[in-house]
Design an enzyme around this catalytic site. Structure first.
Site, PDB file in Angstrom:
ATOM      1  N   LYS A 195       0.760  -1.205  -0.012  1.00  0.00           N
ATOM      2  CA  LYS A 195      -0.290   0.105   0.002  1.00  0.00           C
ATOM      3  C   LYS A 195       1.034   1.184  -0.087  1.00  0.00           C
ATOM      4  O   LYS A 195       1.505   1.580   1.164  1.00  0.00           O
ATOM      5  CB  LYS A 195      -0.780   0.083   1.370  1.00  0.00           C
ATOM      6  CG  LYS A 195      -2.277   0.793   1.046  1.00  0.00           C
ATOM      7  CD  LYS A 195      -2.406   2.172   0.825  1.00  0.00           C
ATOM      8  CE  LYS A 195      -1.766   2.997   1.976  1.00  0.00           C
ATOM      9  NZ  LYS A 195      -1.819   4.388   1.799  1.00  0.00           N
ATOM     10  N   GLY A 248       6.669   5.043   8.757  1.00  0.00           N
ATOM     11  CA  GLY A 248       5.825   6.401   8.596  1.00  0.00           C
ATOM     12  C   GLY A 248       5.910   7.031  10.118  1.00  0.00           C
ATOM     13  O   GLY A 248       6.557   6.812  10.943  1.00  0.00           O
ATOM     14  N   SER A 249       4.811   7.874  10.482  1.00  0.00           N
ATOM     15  CA  SER A 249       4.722   8.499  11.697  1.00  0.00           C
ATOM     16  C   SER A 249       4.410   7.596  12.785  1.00  0.00           C
ATOM     17  O   SER A 249       3.861   6.435  12.757  1.00  0.00           O
ATOM     18  CB  SER A 249       3.673   9.676  11.457  1.00  0.00           C
ATOM     19  OG  SER A 249       2.418   8.821  11.539  1.00  0.00           O
ATOM     20  N   THR A 250       5.011   8.066  14.033  1.00  0.00           N
ATOM     21  CA  THR A 250       4.695   7.207  15.142  1.00  0.00           C
ATOM     22  C   THR A 250       3.241   7.332  15.413  1.00  0.00           C
ATOM     23  O   THR A 250       2.681   6.253  15.771  1.00  0.00           O
ATOM     24  CB  THR A 250       5.418   7.823  16.417  1.00  0.00           C
ATOM     25  OG1 THR A 250       6.634   7.904  16.203  1.00  0.00           O
ATOM     26  CG2 THR A 250       5.330   7.423  17.826  1.00  0.00           C
ATOM     27  N   VAL A 252       0.701   6.789  13.340  1.00  0.00           N
ATOM     28  CA  VAL A 252       0.117   5.762  12.555  1.00  0.00           C
ATOM     29  C   VAL A 252       0.701   4.354  13.207  1.00  0.00           C
ATOM     30  O   VAL A 252      -0.333   3.452  12.863  1.00  0.00           O
ATOM     31  CB  VAL A 252       0.470   6.168  11.042  1.00  0.00           C
ATOM     32  CG1 VAL A 252      -0.216   5.024  10.394  1.00  0.00           C
ATOM     33  CG2 VAL A 252      -0.644   7.461  10.775  1.00  0.00           C
ATOM     34  N   GLY A 253       1.688   4.424  13.442  1.00  0.00           N
ATOM     35  CA  GLY A 253       2.602   3.300  13.916  1.00  0.00           C
ATOM     36  C   GLY A 253       1.731   2.592  15.148  1.00  0.00           C
ATOM     37  O   GLY A 253       1.324   1.391  15.221  1.00  0.00           O
ATOM     38  N   GLU A 271       9.189   1.238  11.541  1.00  0.00           N
ATOM     39  CA  GLU A 271      10.073   2.252  11.255  1.00  0.00           C
ATOM     40  C   GLU A 271       9.512   3.875  11.262  1.00  0.00           C
ATOM     41  O   GLU A 271       8.993   4.157  10.229  1.00  0.00           O
ATOM     42  CB  GLU A 271      11.155   1.973   9.943  1.00  0.00           C
ATOM     43  CG  GLU A 271      12.486   2.683  10.200  1.00  0.00           C
ATOM     44  CD  GLU A 271      12.487   4.015   9.406  1.00  0.00           C
ATOM     45  OE1 GLU A 271      12.235   5.326  10.077  1.00  0.00           O
ATOM     46  OE2 GLU A 271      12.593   4.079   7.908  1.00  0.00           O
ATOM     47  N   CYS A 305      13.390  10.786   8.152  1.00  0.00           N
ATOM     48  CA  CYS A 305      13.076  10.370   9.293  1.00  0.00           C
ATOM     49  C   CYS A 305      14.167  10.756  10.305  1.00  0.00           C
ATOM     50  O   CYS A 305      14.055  10.999  11.592  1.00  0.00           O
ATOM     51  CB  CYS A 305      12.259   8.949   9.514  1.00  0.00           C
ATOM     52  SG  CYS A 305      13.327   7.904   8.767  1.00  0.00           S
ATOM     53  N   GLU A 402       8.544  15.973  15.560  1.00  0.00           N
ATOM     54  CA  GLU A 402       9.097  15.764  14.128  1.00  0.00           C
ATOM     55  C   GLU A 402       8.362  16.604  13.260  1.00  0.00           C
ATOM     56  O   GLU A 402       7.174  16.581  12.976  1.00  0.00           O
ATOM     57  CB  GLU A 402       9.036  14.366  13.930  1.00  0.00           C
ATOM     58  CG  GLU A 402       9.447  14.315  12.518  1.00  0.00           C
ATOM     59  CD  GLU A 402       9.371  12.626  12.100  1.00  0.00           C
ATOM     60  OE1 GLU A 402      10.372  11.973  11.521  1.00  0.00           O
ATOM     61  OE2 GLU A 402       8.113  12.061  12.228  1.00  0.00           O
TER      62      GLU A 402
END
Length: 504
Positions: A195, A248-250, A252-253, A271, A305, A402
């Site tokens: 995706k 991606g972002s924390t 969304v993680g 990551e 990142c 970030e």
């Protein structure tokens, strides 16, 4: 600002002829198909803000179809059952096709993500091919070991492909991140659904086309374009996906982990974000240090990142360093990313552009002092000037969050102990840099900072064989190197009784 002329080169005056867009549909089971609901969405050129083309919008039903194809390919297809050598031959052909299409792929990432065309042509796209070559070389070297038992048992381990993998990739390095995940998963014998970020779907679809040409069997590699809250969420929560790998972002993680936990407890590799410190000691070469610091934050327009967004300079050289840094920042050339002289293109989209500008406003309101930059650049597109803040305190948002843009916080320190403490004062732990001629200091600091990669007297250097990933809220799991392959493998122990053996 020197060399920051207020006149963007328009798309029709570009230094490169933009290729026709060949692939706009989902790629499922070896075919390009419309989404089940027939929906599409715009992908936008950040140089101008204009629509490039409309892309098929995948949803849960499309993810279901892709997973069904991947599951069939894993459970009954040839890919997991090939020898590693056979998979490697196909992967090497795939790499050759990437190299044969370097210019077109670099152009797609340029118009979709605002990336520098020359850098894409010389580095990003070849790196994708190199990843396929590296993991092709490892594909026939996946093996277990014979175990030593304390009882009359013979035992050994097998390393088997984990199954169907969902890869959710970001928009800042569309090709590199695609192959950082796809190449080791292919080598391991997995099947997969990719995706890509909704901002940058073009190169992922082209890669799917090349995979088919290379001989990757139908169903092994599927690409579902769409949005994170629909297609991405469907991947994360799917009951028939065995693992999800996300960059991606924390924020969304965290959602992906929750979805994995509440569905089938699938394995997760993350990551995530960073707020990486670069520590510059008094004995560093000031000119080199200023260049590294600036490249560390402005490379890929700060959409990295591991960007060196927090720069700590020891007080003995701080004044000289600040002067050099600002001088170089003002000479930084923004413009059309197809222009080989350009060093910074546009931010990926309007949302990211506005996010960066909002953080700059926050930094000013919090008491930070702008030494340079801080404004939009040009008459069209999503360009932000190189921005340097001083008078930054550790509790300010610009020092803690970030930003993912060309915004640097410059701070002063006195002692090694202070530098270590302030570097670790972050919820993130992805990367860090240390500039010093004293290897005792370099060793002490690199062992004291809690981050997944430490650069000494360099910054942002990566290699296919070097593991990359984070500590703390920068995630877990590693990309690159053999660690990047092993996460797509399960370890199985097999044992049998020994009868009348002369030895254990």
């Amino acid at each position: 600002m020197a060399n920051l002329e207020q006149n963007n080169t328009s798309a029709d005056q570009s230094h490169f002829k933009i290729p026709d867009i060949k692939f706009t549909k989902l790629f499922i089971n070896g075919e390009f198909v419309d989404s089940i609901k027939g929906r599409t969405f715009d992908t936008v050129d950040p140089r101008t803000g204009e629509v490039i083309v409309r892309i098929a919008e995948g949803d849960k039903e499309d993810v279901d179809a892709a997973v069904k194809a991947a599951r069939e390919a894993f459970d009954h297809g040839p890919w997991p059952r090939m020898s590693g050598f056979q998979r490697a031959r196909i992967m090497l052909k795939f790499a050759d096709l990437i190299e044969q299409n370097i210019e077109e792929l670099a152009a797609l990432d340029c118009i979709d993500a605002g990336k520098l065309f020359l850098w894409g042509k010389l580095v990003d796209i070849p790196f994708g091919a190199r990843l396929l070559q590296y993991y092709a070389g490892a594909a026939d070297k996946v093996h277990g070991e014979v175990l030593k038992s304390s009882r009359p048992l013979h035992a050994y381990t097998l390393k088997e492909p984990i199954g169907v993998v969902g890869h959710i990739i970001p928009w800042n390095f569309p090709t590199s991140n695609f192959f950082m995940k796809v190449a080791p998963a292919l080598a391991a014998g997995c099947t997969m659904i990719v995706k890509p970020a909704e901002q940058t779907p073009l190169s992922a679809l082209f890669h799917a086309h090349l995979a088919k040409q290379a001989g990757v069997p139908d169903g092994v590699l599927n690409v579902v374009t769409g949005f994170g809250h629909t297609a991405g969420a469907a991947v994360s929560s799917h009951m028939d996906i065995d693992m999800v790998s996300f960059t991606g972002s924390t924020e969304v993680g965290r959602l992906i982990m929750q979805a994995a936990a509440t569905s089938n407890l699938k394995m997760v590799s993350l990551e995530l974000g960073g707020k990486s410190p670069l520590i510059i000691f008094d004995d560093a070469d000031v000119d080199k240090a200023a260049e590294l610091a600036l490249n560390g934050i402005l490379f890929n327009k700060g959409e990295v990142c591991a960007a060196s967004s927090r720069v700590y300079v020891q007080e003995g050289i701080y004044g000289e360093f600040e002067k050099k840094l600002i001088e170089k920042a003002k000479a930084w050339k923004l413009g059309d990313p197809f222009d080989p002289e350009t060093r910074q293109g546009p931010q990926v989209d309007k949302k990211q552009f506005e996010r960066i500008l909002s953080y700059i406003d926050i930094g000013v309101k919090e008491g930070g002092t702008l030494l340079t930059g801080g404004k939009p650049w040009g008459s069209k597109g999503y360009y932000v000037e190189p921005t340097v803040f001083v008078d930054v305190k550790e509790d300010m948002q610009i020092a803690r969050d970030e930003i993912f843009g060309p915004v640097l916080s410059l701070m002063k320190f006195k002692t090694v102990e202070e530098a270590i403490e302030r570097a670790n004062n972050s919820k993130y732990g992805l990367a860090a840099g240390v500039l010093t001629k004293d290897m005792n200091v370099a060793n002490r600091v690199s062992r004291s900072i809690r981050a997944g990669i430490i650069w000494i007297n360099c910054y942002s250097s990566l290699d296919v064989g070097f593991p990359f990933g984070g500590y703390k809220m920068s995630g877990f799991g590693r990309e690159l190197g053999l660690d990047g392959l092993h996460k797509y493998l399960q370890v199985k122990t097999v044992m049998t009784p020994l009868h009348d053996s002369p030895w254990l």
